[in-house]
Design a protein around this motif. Structure first.
Motif, PDB file in Angstrom:
ATOM      1  N   MET A  87       0.832  -1.202   0.000  1.00  0.00           N
ATOM      2  CA  MET A  87       0.000   0.000   0.000  1.00  0.00           C
ATOM      3  C   MET A  87       0.871   1.259   0.000  1.00  0.00           C
ATOM      4  O   MET A  87       0.584   2.223  -0.726  1.00  0.00           O
ATOM      5  CB  MET A  87      -0.923  -0.003   1.214  1.00  0.00           C
ATOM      6  CG  MET A  87      -1.833   1.237   1.311  1.00  0.00           C
ATOM      7  SD  MET A  87      -2.835   1.227   2.806  1.00  0.00           S
ATOM      8  CE  MET A  87      -1.554   1.439   4.054  1.00  0.00           C
ATOM      9  N   GLN A  88       1.945   1.259   0.791  1.00  0.00           N
ATOM     10  CA  GLN A  88       2.805   2.425   0.874  1.00  0.00           C
ATOM     11  C   GLN A  88       3.550   2.664  -0.442  1.00  0.00           C
ATOM     12  O   GLN A  88       3.720   3.814  -0.875  1.00  0.00           O
ATOM     13  CB  GLN A  88       3.810   2.263   2.021  1.00  0.00           C
ATOM     14  CG  GLN A  88       3.197   2.383   3.400  1.00  0.00           C
ATOM     15  CD  GLN A  88       2.567   3.753   3.624  1.00  0.00           C
ATOM     16  OE1 GLN A  88       3.094   4.778   3.209  1.00  0.00           O
ATOM     17  NE2 GLN A  88       1.414   3.756   4.286  1.00  0.00           N
ATOM     18  N   ILE A  89       3.971   1.595  -1.085  1.00  0.00           N
ATOM     19  CA  ILE A  89       4.641   1.747  -2.380  1.00  0.00           C
ATOM     20  C   ILE A  89       3.658   2.238  -3.435  1.00  0.00           C
ATOM     21  O   ILE A  89       3.990   3.090  -4.277  1.00  0.00           O
ATOM     22  CB  ILE A  89       5.305   0.417  -2.811  1.00  0.00           C
ATOM     23  CG1 ILE A  89       6.494   0.112  -1.891  1.00  0.00           C
ATOM     24  CG2 ILE A  89       5.767   0.479  -4.265  1.00  0.00           C
ATOM     25  CD1 ILE A  89       7.197  -1.187  -2.186  1.00  0.00           C
ATOM     26  N   GLN A  90       2.450   1.712  -3.379  1.00  0.00           N
ATOM     27  CA  GLN A  90       1.416   2.167  -4.322  1.00  0.00           C
ATOM     28  C   GLN A  90       1.116   3.655  -4.124  1.00  0.00           C
ATOM     29  O   GLN A  90       0.952   4.396  -5.106  1.00  0.00           O
ATOM     30  CB  GLN A  90       0.143   1.344  -4.150  1.00  0.00           C
ATOM     31  CG  GLN A  90      -0.927   1.667  -5.189  1.00  0.00           C
ATOM     32  CD  GLN A  90      -2.148   0.764  -5.045  1.00  0.00           C
ATOM     33  OE1 GLN A  90      -2.130  -0.222  -4.308  1.00  0.00           O
ATOM     34  NE2 GLN A  90      -3.206   1.107  -5.765  1.00  0.00           N
ATOM     35  N   LYS A  91       1.058   4.101  -2.879  1.00  0.00           N
ATOM     36  CA  LYS A  91       0.838   5.521  -2.599  1.00  0.00           C
ATOM     37  C   LYS A  91       1.953   6.379  -3.181  1.00  0.00           C
ATOM     38  O   LYS A  91       1.705   7.459  -3.731  1.00  0.00           O
ATOM     39  CB  LYS A  91       0.744   5.748  -1.082  1.00  0.00           C
ATOM     40  CG  LYS A  91      -0.593   5.368  -0.458  1.00  0.00           C
ATOM     41  CD  LYS A  91      -0.604   5.762   1.024  1.00  0.00           C
ATOM     42  CE  LYS A  91      -1.956   5.474   1.657  1.00  0.00           C
ATOM     43  NZ  LYS A  91      -1.997   5.882   3.084  1.00  0.00           N
ATOM     44  N   LEU A  92       3.181   5.894  -3.055  1.00  0.00           N
ATOM     45  CA  LEU A  92       4.316   6.634  -3.595  1.00  0.00           C
ATOM     46  C   LEU A  92       4.230   6.700  -5.115  1.00  0.00           C
ATOM     47  O   LEU A  92       4.483   7.762  -5.714  1.00  0.00           O
ATOM     48  CB  LEU A  92       5.625   5.971  -3.158  1.00  0.00           C
ATOM     49  CG  LEU A  92       6.909   6.629  -3.676  1.00  0.00           C
ATOM     50  CD1 LEU A  92       7.010   8.073  -3.209  1.00  0.00           C
ATOM     51  CD2 LEU A  92       8.136   5.827  -3.227  1.00  0.00           C
ATOM     52  N   GLU A  93       3.864   5.599  -5.733  1.00  0.00           N
ATOM     53  CA  GLU A  93       3.722   5.584  -7.189  1.00  0.00           C
ATOM     54  C   GLU A  93       2.629   6.543  -7.647  1.00  0.00           C
ATOM     55  O   GLU A  93       2.775   7.231  -8.671  1.00  0.00           O
ATOM     56  CB  GLU A  93       3.438   4.156  -7.676  1.00  0.00           C
ATOM     57  CG  GLU A  93       4.642   3.219  -7.560  1.00  0.00           C
ATOM     58  CD  GLU A  93       4.343   1.800  -8.004  1.00  0.00           C
ATOM     59  OE1 GLU A  93       5.220   1.162  -8.606  1.00  0.00           O
ATOM     60  OE2 GLU A  93       3.207   1.327  -7.737  1.00  0.00           O
ATOM     61  N   GLU A  94       1.544   6.587  -6.894  1.00  0.00           N
ATOM     62  CA  GLU A  94       0.452   7.502  -7.231  1.00  0.00           C
ATOM     63  C   GLU A  94       0.897   8.957  -7.077  1.00  0.00           C
ATOM     64  O   GLU A  94       0.569   9.813  -7.909  1.00  0.00           O
ATOM     65  CB  GLU A  94      -0.763   7.214  -6.346  1.00  0.00           C
ATOM     66  CG  GLU A  94      -1.436   5.890  -6.657  1.00  0.00           C
ATOM     67  CD  GLU A  94      -2.519   5.531  -5.656  1.00  0.00           C
ATOM     68  OE1 GLU A  94      -2.666   6.278  -4.643  1.00  0.00           O
ATOM     69  OE2 GLU A  94      -3.194   4.502  -5.846  1.00  0.00           O
TER      70      GLU A  94
END
Length: 314
Positions: free
Chosen positions: A34-41
């Motif tokens: 989830m944290q990596i996805q947030k960073l990608e977003e």
């Protein structure tokens, strides 16, 4: 963007697996993802190609990881600055030592270091030189002790001592009657060597090749000096030992030892660390501790350094 997110990205880039990365980061896999996805977003870009097995970095992801390493290292440096300012010497400190140095050097300084710096949580690991270089680059160890020079621009080297080679010659050997050995007396074909992967072996091969030996056939390879000594005593060939290895031999074994004529062939032993210099205050106290104990044990000046790295043209 947070430091934690960048640490998660680095973990996935290293292990190429979200589950394994989460285990090493001590978080659940959904949290890490989830944290990596947030960073990608936030960046509006994909760092990882999740369709590949194992997971791979995208082209821009590769550049992001390089920058993330710098940012995370610099954030860790803040803790170093605070510790140095406070005069605090403590915390986790991970040390790697190559196998041909660890058994003889570690007992000389470990007790002293622990007594002087009880707040340091020292973790010592036996590693090959290749493993050390990789773990220093990945940040899995803070410092190491190895034979140098390594000729690696990312690694800083500070010499601890020069350790001469000493011959161990059985009675049946052609060189047994020699009071001192000459380098050009050596024949690599009757020298018992450590197995592949040990830099001390590479140093011996460089030593012999420097003086004209061309035959690469060896009778025996072993993983320990103790084994080489036992095989040599059985008349299977001579061997070469690092000086500190000879100190614990008994009197019967010491009659087989032969020093070299000057300049004595020797290996350079250094404390090494990544050029980022994290935990430099701990590195300094480790070096100072080793310096204080090694001076009373080994002191040779006229030596010829034999590098574990094969020189061009050698």
């Amino acid at each position: 963007m947070t430091i934690t997110q960048l640490k998660y990205v680095l973990a996935v880039a290293e292990y190429q697996n979200f589950t394994v990365a989460s285990e090493h980061c001590f978080v659940t896999q959904p949290t890490l993802s989830m944290q990596i996805q947030k960073l990608e977003e936030e960046l509006d870009t994909k760092i990882f190609n999740r369709n590949k097995k194992p997971i791979q970095l995208t082209e821009v992801g590769d550049k992001i990881v390089e920058q993330a390493k710098i940012i995370v290292d610099e954030s860790n440096r803040i803790n170093d600055i605070v510790d140095q300012q406070k005069g605090f010497v403590g915390g986790d400190f991970k040390l790697g030592i190559i196998p041909t140095i660890m058994p003889t050097l570690l007992p000389l300084f470990l007790k002293t270091f622990i007594k002087r710096y009880p707040k340091v949580n020292l973790k010592v690991e036996e590693l090959t030189t290749e493993e050390i270089v990789k773990k220093l680059a990945d940040g899995h160890i803070d410092v190491a002790i190895a034979a140098t020079p390594l000729e690696n621009e990312a690694i800083k080297e500070r010499v601890l001592y020069y350790e001469p080679f000493v011959g161990f010659v059985p009675k049946e050997h052609r060189l047994y009657e020699h009071l001192k050995l000459k380098v050009d007396d050596l024949d690599v074909d009757d020298i018992l060597l450590l197995e592949d992967g040990h830099c001390f072996k590479e140093s011996i091969l460089n030593l012999c090749s420097t003086f004209g030996s061309k035959n690469s056939h060896f009778q025996l390879h072993s993983g320990s000096f103790d084994t080489l000594i036992k095989l040599s005593k059985e008349g299977l060939g001579m061997t070469l030992l690092p000086y500190l290895q000879t100190l614990d031999l008994n009197d019967k074994e010491k009659i087989h030892l032969r020093d070299f004529t000057e300049p004595v062939p020797a290996r350079e032993v250094s404390i090494i660390y990544h050029k980022s210099q994290l935990k430099i205050h701990l590195i300094e106290v480790l070096k100072n501790t080793i310096d204080s104990v090694i001076r009373g044990v080994i002191a040779f000046n006229d030596v010829k350094i034999i590098s574990p790295i094969q020189k061009k043209g050698a």
